[in-house]
Design an enzyme around this catalytic site. Structure first.
Site, PDB file in Angstrom:
ATOM      1  N   CYS A 274      82.663  73.016  64.865  1.00 13.27           N
ATOM      2  CA  CYS A 274      83.006  74.014  65.891  1.00 13.27           C
ATOM      3  C   CYS A 274      82.789  75.425  65.359  1.00 13.27           C
ATOM      4  CB  CYS A 274      84.461  73.855  66.331  1.00 13.27           C
ATOM      5  SG  CYS A 274      84.821  72.233  67.009  1.00 13.27           S
TER       6      CYS A 274
ATOM      7  N   ARG B 220      82.488  67.815  73.209  1.00 18.62           N
ATOM      8  CA  ARG B 220      81.672  69.040  73.321  1.00 18.62           C
ATOM      9  C   ARG B 220      80.929  68.985  74.659  1.00 18.62           C
ATOM     10  NH1 ARG B 220      82.079  70.877  68.090  1.00 18.62           N
ATOM     11  NH2 ARG B 220      82.491  69.165  66.657  1.00 18.62           N
TER      12      ARG B 220
HETATM   13  C1  BEZ Z   1      84.350  69.691  63.765  1.00 21.12           C
HETATM   14  O1  BEZ Z   1      83.960  69.737  62.604  1.00 21.12           O
HETATM   15  O2  BEZ Z   1      84.179  70.588  64.551  1.00 21.12           O
HETATM   16  C2  BEZ Z   1      85.048  68.438  64.220  1.00 21.12           C
HETATM   17  C3  BEZ Z   1      84.626  67.235  63.723  1.00 21.12           C
HETATM   18  C4  BEZ Z   1      85.299  66.084  64.114  1.00 21.12           C
HETATM   19  C5  BEZ Z   1      86.345  66.170  65.005  1.00 21.12           C
HETATM   20  C6  BEZ Z   1      86.730  67.387  65.531  1.00 21.12           C
HETATM   21  C7  BEZ Z   1      86.066  68.529  65.137  1.00 21.12           C
END
Ligand code: BEZ
Length: 239
Positions: free
Chosen positions: A55, A138
């Site tokens: 993110c 997402r």
């Molecule tokens: C992230 O790195 O953005 C992420 C990865 C797995 C679950 C939630 C967020």
């Protein structure tokens, strides 16, 4: 038929639907969606959680590209099921501490919605319990100036989005609207576009015979025409 209890009653807006309305608190103040954005294109997108690496890379990329979206009269609005103070602390950390792929001091100026009740995330089908029941996937909703949803892309938690593709989708939708055409696979401004089917046999025949200016037919149902990159960008970019 067996149904998964968790996936029952999940609202999923679809392409062609009016963007569902909501009021929300954001890092840029309260918003009334989609009314506030009427007359603009808007990308409403969700991310799973603040203070997570994928993110963070996405927010830095989106913020860095914001001017490119703005040139297309397209605003950005983010959302996660975190609270406002988490959002503020995360965006401050990004600006003050994170350097990534040549991006640094990145200020996220577009609104990030707090949605701790998950009300908005549920309304937009961003909660997909098969993937996670506590984090939004997402999601990316492309909404036009009349507040109609024109395209939707969903990615799982582990997969960061391709931001060139998001920009390409906005340009392709705007080009399709402006020139009454469709855009073929991998289209980018300057590439040939697809013309609508000929309205009569006479026009189809003329097209097939190469008599229509700038039109090339690969078969009777598949004709393309050139539109210069400058003409496309001159039309879709904000004056
Ligand atoms: C992230 O790195 O953005 C992420 C990865 C797995 C679950 C939630 C967020």
């Amino acid at each position: 038929m067996e149904t998964n209890k968790e996936t029952q009653n999940v609202s999923m807006p679809r392409i062609g639907d009016k963007a569902p309305s909501f009021k929300a608190v954001t890092t840029q103040g309260e918003i009334n969606f989609p009314e506030l954005y009427a007359g603009n294109w808007v990308i409403l997108f969700s991310h799973p959680a603040d203070f997570t690496p994928v993110c963070t890379s996405e927010f830095m990329t989106f913020a860095t590209m914001e001017s490119k979206f703005s040139e297309l009269n397209c605003k950005l609005v983010g959302l996660s099921v975190d609270g406002l103070y988490s959002h503020i602390a995360w965006l401050r950390t990004i600006k003050e501490k994170i350097e990534y792929k040549g991006m640094k001091n990145v200020e996220v100026k577009f609104p990030l919605i707090e949605d701790i009740t998950m009300e908005v995330a549920r309304k937009y089908g961003m909660m997909q319990p098969g993937e996670s029941s506590t984090k939004a996937v997402r999601a990316v909703f492309f909404i036009d100036p009349k507040s109609v949803i024109r395209a939707i892309i969903y990615y799982p938690l582990s997969l960061g989005r391709n931001f060139d593709e998001l920009l390409r989708v906005v340009m392709a939708l705007q080009t399709a609207d402006a020139f009454s055409v469709a855009t073929p696979a991998d289209w980018r401004p300057g590439d040939d576009v697809i013309v609508p089917p000929a309205g009569s046999c006479g026009v189809a025949k003329e097209r097939m015979e190469g008599k229509e200016k700038d039109v090339t037919c690969h078969d009777w149902f598949f004709c393309t025409r050139k539109i210069d990159k400058e003409k496309v960008l001159g039309t879709i970019k904000k004056k």
